[in-house]
Design a protein around this motif. Structure first.
Motif, PDB file in Angstrom:
ATOM      1  N   TYR A  26       0.632  -1.278   0.013  1.00 57.99           N
ATOM      2  CA  TYR A  26       0.075  -0.186   0.034  1.00 57.99           C
ATOM      3  C   TYR A  26       0.791   1.316   0.099  1.00 57.99           C
ATOM      4  O   TYR A  26       0.176   2.295  -0.012  1.00 57.99           O
ATOM      5  N   LYS A  29       0.234   2.971  -3.263  1.00 53.68           N
ATOM      6  CA  LYS A  29      -1.233   3.360  -3.142  1.00 53.68           C
ATOM      7  C   LYS A  29      -1.125   4.773  -2.556  1.00 53.68           C
ATOM      8  O   LYS A  29      -2.049   5.775  -2.793  1.00 53.68           O
ATOM      9  N   TRP A  30      -0.480   4.699  -1.265  1.00 53.77           N
ATOM     10  CA  TRP A  30      -0.297   6.180  -0.613  1.00 53.77           C
ATOM     11  C   TRP A  30       0.204   7.133  -1.498  1.00 53.77           C
ATOM     12  O   TRP A  30      -0.177   8.425  -1.419  1.00 53.77           O
ATOM     13  N   ASN A 144      -2.422  -6.779   6.017  1.00 54.69           N
ATOM     14  CA  ASN A 144      -3.054  -6.776   4.838  1.00 54.69           C
ATOM     15  C   ASN A 144      -4.549  -6.251   4.820  1.00 54.69           C
ATOM     16  O   ASN A 144      -4.850  -5.456   4.180  1.00 54.69           O
ATOM     17  N   GLY A 148      -5.952  -2.445   4.147  1.00 54.03           N
ATOM     18  CA  GLY A 148      -6.914  -2.478   3.232  1.00 54.03           C
ATOM     19  C   GLY A 148      -8.209  -1.883   3.324  1.00 54.03           C
ATOM     20  O   GLY A 148      -8.766  -1.162   2.727  1.00 54.03           O
ATOM     21  N   ILE A 151      -7.979   2.055   4.261  1.00 53.74           N
ATOM     22  CA  ILE A 151      -7.815   2.583   3.129  1.00 53.74           C
ATOM     23  C   ILE A 151      -9.246   2.895   2.630  1.00 53.74           C
ATOM     24  O   ILE A 151      -9.710   3.954   2.089  1.00 53.74           O
ATOM     25  N   SER A 156      -6.447   6.840   1.690  1.00 57.58           N
ATOM     26  CA  SER A 156      -4.821   6.263   1.317  1.00 57.58           C
ATOM     27  C   SER A 156      -3.990   6.671   2.496  1.00 57.58           C
ATOM     28  O   SER A 156      -3.004   6.086   2.983  1.00 57.58           O
ATOM     29  N   VAL A 159      -2.894   4.601   5.865  1.00 56.67           N
ATOM     30  CA  VAL A 159      -2.008   3.609   5.934  1.00 56.67           C
ATOM     31  C   VAL A 159      -0.575   4.198   6.523  1.00 56.67           C
ATOM     32  O   VAL A 159       0.173   3.374   7.055  1.00 56.67           O
ATOM     33  N   ALA A 226      -1.236  -3.491  -6.404  1.00 56.82           N
ATOM     34  CA  ALA A 226      -2.239  -2.903  -5.920  1.00 56.82           C
ATOM     35  C   ALA A 226      -2.755  -1.858  -6.570  1.00 56.82           C
ATOM     36  O   ALA A 226      -4.393  -1.724  -7.161  1.00 56.82           O
ATOM     37  N   GLU A 236      -9.934  -2.467  -2.449  1.00 60.16           N
ATOM     38  CA  GLU A 236      -8.717  -2.848  -1.580  1.00 60.16           C
ATOM     39  C   GLU A 236      -8.846  -3.875  -0.808  1.00 60.16           C
ATOM     40  O   GLU A 236      -7.907  -4.691  -0.457  1.00 60.16           O
TER      41      GLU A 236
END
Length: 390
Positions: A26, A29-30, A144, A148, A151, A156, A159, A226, A236
């Motif tokens: 992640y 993703k962040w 995980n 998820g 988020i 995001s 995280v 991701a 997510e």
């Protein structure tokens, strides 16, 4: 070493992978949530891996020469907490790349130190390393799902706060590791780079190459899975479930790695199986298969990661002298998680921006090269590792 040592190592692995389980899938993703381009994300992730490459050997040299093996692990844990806290302001890509370099150095830099410490302790004290390490994988799964869900519920940015919390737990667990007292480590030669060079020039170098290339072939997966799977319409929570499936099968492999057939397989065989599975896994994942097939392909993580990981650790413990233990692990980490992974992450950003999920196929190249190295190692040492270089 105390009979509580396995519990202390397990607690550290649990705290570390509770953090890593959010960071690994992640963090990109962040970065995307900070409105960065795919190319910038790839370069920022690569900066973290570059930090791992440059700093890990220095930390390992300290660990091999330190009076207490715990000391450098604790220092890196404290620094990781500070560096992740520094991610909270709204920085641009150049500053985030710099922070990524340092976070990669102090977070990833702990892996070879704890692996060398725990594996040697297990060998000397007679406890099983696999189940201790499996605790980390189990907490990776928890992380995980939790990250998820966070988020999905809060965006995001949440995280990052999970990772700050996690690095605080790592610091606490590191403080309670066994001291790892070494008898006069300085006079034992510390990290003698000439002799380490002799190790690398021999069969150990083939084990390093196989491990680095196969582990490095996870580059696209770690950096863009991701993002790629979100683009395919998976949320997510499902992405966390996919990652967790891979780690769940990894736990089973680690738990059984010292038993039966798995306990009898040579390091070269384990590395070769990991490489062959990597070619299959990334080639098929690049075809954007349906969700049920993605879950099936995640089962190959037991081979692409766990078999490769155990294969290299087993070879290193059997062929590398104790006084070079952390340094040998750090060289592997610098290559597999540093040089190869950094190149793979940077290349992944380029290909993801152009062909999306098809970029997984690029990872076949390092996997195939890793298979060649594993076969060469098997030909040199098919059943037993090379003799230790003293």
């Amino acid at each position: 070493m105390s009979t509580a040592a396995p519990v202390r190592f397990a607690a550290y692995y649990g705290a570390f992978y509770l953090t890593f389980g959010a960071f690994l899938p992640y963090f990109p993703k962040w970065l995307e949530g900070r409105e960065l381009s795919a190319e910038s994300i790839g370069l920022i992730v690569a900066a973290g891996l570059a930090g791992r490459t440059l700093v890990s050997p220095l930390g390992a040299r300290w660990a091999d020469q330190a009076r207490r093996r715990r000391s450098p692990i604790l220092a890196f844990a404290i620094l990781s907490l500070l560096v992740f806290a520094l991610h909270t302001p709204q920085w641009g890509a150049p500053v985030l790349a710099l922070l990524s370099f340092f976070s990669g150095a102090v977070l990833f830099g702990q892996i070879p130190l704890i692996d060398a410490f725990a594996m040697r302790a297990a060998s000397k004290d007679g406890f099983a390393f696999g189940p201790v390490r499996a605790v980390g994988s189990a907490l990776f799964i928890v992380s995980n799902f939790v990250a998820g869900a966070m988020i999905n519920a809060a965006g995001s940015e949440s995280v990052l706060y999970w990772m700050i919390f996690g690095t605080a737990l790592i610091t606490l667990a590191a403080a309670f590791l066994p001291a790892g007292e070494q008898e006069d480590p300085a006079s034992a030669g510390g990290a003698d780079w000439v002799r380490i060079g002799r190790l690398i020039y021999g069969p150990f170098g083939l084990a390093l190459a196989a491990s680095a290339l196969v582990q490095g072939a996870h580059g696209f997966y770690y950096a863009f899975s991701a993002v790629a799977w979100t683009a395919q319409g998976h949320n997510e929570v499902l992405i966390g479930a996919l990652w967790s499936t891979g780690v769940a099968i990894e736990i089973g492999f680690l738990w059984l790695s010292g038993r039966g057939l798995l306990g009898r397989l040579s390091p070269a065989m384990l590395l070769g199986v990991g490489a062959a599975a990597s070619i299959l896994r990334w080639g098929l994942t690049a075809l954007a298969p349906p969700l049920w097939a993605l879950f099936a392909l995640q089962l190959l993580h037991a081979l692409t990661f766990a078999a490769t990981y155990i294969g290299f650790l087993r070879y290193a413990v059997q062929s590398v002298p104790d006084r070079y233990a952390a340094t040998a692990q750090a060289i592997n980490s610098a290559l597999s998680g540093g040089v190869v992974m950094a190149v793979a992450s940077a290349v992944s950003g380029y290909f993801f921006a152009r062909i999306g999920v098809g970029g997984f196929a690029i990872m076949i190249v390092p996997a195939a090269l890793g298979l060649v190295a594993a076969i060469a190692l098997w030909r040199v040492s098919p059943l037993t590792p090379a003799e230790k270089i003293e």
